[in-house]
Design a protein around this motif. Structure first.
Motif, mmCIF file in Angstrom:
data_model
loop_
_atom_site.group_PDB
_atom_site.id
_atom_site.type_symbol
_atom_site.label_atom_id
_atom_site.label_comp_id
_atom_site.label_asym_id
_atom_site.label_seq_id
_atom_site.Cartn_x
_atom_site.Cartn_y
_atom_site.Cartn_z
ATOM 1 N N CYS A 3 0.828 -1.198 0.000
ATOM 2 C CA CYS A 3 0.000 0.000 0.000
ATOM 3 C C CYS A 3 0.861 1.246 0.000
ATOM 4 C CB CYS A 3 -0.930 0.002 1.202
ATOM 5 S SG CYS A 3 -0.057 0.149 2.757
ATOM 6 N N ASP A 5 2.685 2.321 2.476
ATOM 7 C CA ASP A 5 2.980 2.772 3.834
ATOM 8 C C ASP A 5 4.037 1.878 4.464
ATOM 9 O OD1 ASP A 5 1.077 4.716 3.676
ATOM 10 O OD2 ASP A 5 -0.490 3.498 4.593
ATOM 11 N N HIS A 7 5.491 -0.476 7.246
ATOM 12 C CA HIS A 7 4.919 -1.334 8.283
ATOM 13 C C HIS A 7 6.030 -2.036 9.043
ATOM 14 C CE1 HIS A 7 0.985 -0.791 6.538
ATOM 15 N NE2 HIS A 7 1.378 -1.267 5.394
ATOM 16 N N CYS A 11 4.731 -6.420 3.974
ATOM 17 C CA CYS A 11 3.582 -7.019 3.310
ATOM 18 C C CYS A 11 3.924 -8.409 2.756
ATOM 19 C CB CYS A 11 3.092 -6.136 2.172
ATOM 20 S SG CYS A 11 2.335 -4.604 2.741
ATOM 21 N N HIS A 37 -0.841 -5.896 11.421
ATOM 22 C CA HIS A 37 -0.628 -5.499 10.032
ATOM 23 C C HIS A 37 -1.961 -5.311 9.300
ATOM 24 C CE1 HIS A 37 1.926 -5.198 6.390
ATOM 25 N NE2 HIS A 37 0.809 -5.611 5.799
ATOM 26 N N CYS A 41 -3.036 -2.086 7.123
ATOM 27 C CA CYS A 41 -2.759 -2.241 5.709
ATOM 28 C C CYS A 41 -3.977 -2.778 4.974
ATOM 29 C CB CYS A 41 -1.565 -3.187 5.556
ATOM 30 S SG CYS A 41 -1.014 -3.336 3.869
HETATM 31 ZN ZN LIG Z 1 0.573 -1.799 3.628
#
Ligand SMILES: [Zn+2]
Ligand SMILES: [Zn+2]
Length: 120
Positions: A3, A5, A7, A11, A37, A41
């Motif tokens: 996405c 962003d 984390h 992912c 997460h 997300c």
């Molecule tokens: Zn994400």
């Protein structure tokens, strides 16, 4: 898939372990990481929701725990077509698939699971 962003858990790592998570085969500590997460997300959460819906649907339809790959592909294709139909009206990123309608044939046993994909 990402996405964009940052984390704490990548992912890719989350998606690598998605099936273990769905099958409750992960250590509790890792489950927590995945849950955190999914909160952060949306692409991963969406993928998780999809897989969970597919798994539940197949279990209900044929009573088996394993999801045959071709069946998963069929369900995903069905979901894609639902999205395509709706894409003019809603932001597809918020479509929540609660379930899908698909003919299920596994090991010679035919079942039918049905329901709808909803967009909030
Ligand atoms: Zn994400
Ligand atoms: Zn993610």
């Amino acid at each position: 898939m990402s996405c964009g962003d940052p984390h704490e858990t990548e992912c890719g790592e989350v998606l690598d372990h998605l099936y273990e998570f769905l099958d409750n085969e992960m250590p509790e500590g890792d489950c927590v990481k995945l849950r955190v997460h999914f909160d952060e997300c949306s692409p991963c959460f969406e993928k998780y929701g999809l897989e969970q819906a597919i798994k539940a649907l197949i279990k209900r339809s044929c009573g088996c725990d394993d999801t045959p790959t071709d069946l998963r592909a069929k369900v995903l294709a069905r979901i894609d077509s639902i999205r395509t139909q709706r894409s003019g009206e809603v932001d597809t990123s918020v479509i929540e698939v609660s379930s899908v309608s698909v003919e299920v044939t596994v090991d010679g046993t035919a079942g039918h699971g049905s329901a709808v994909a909803t967009a909030e």
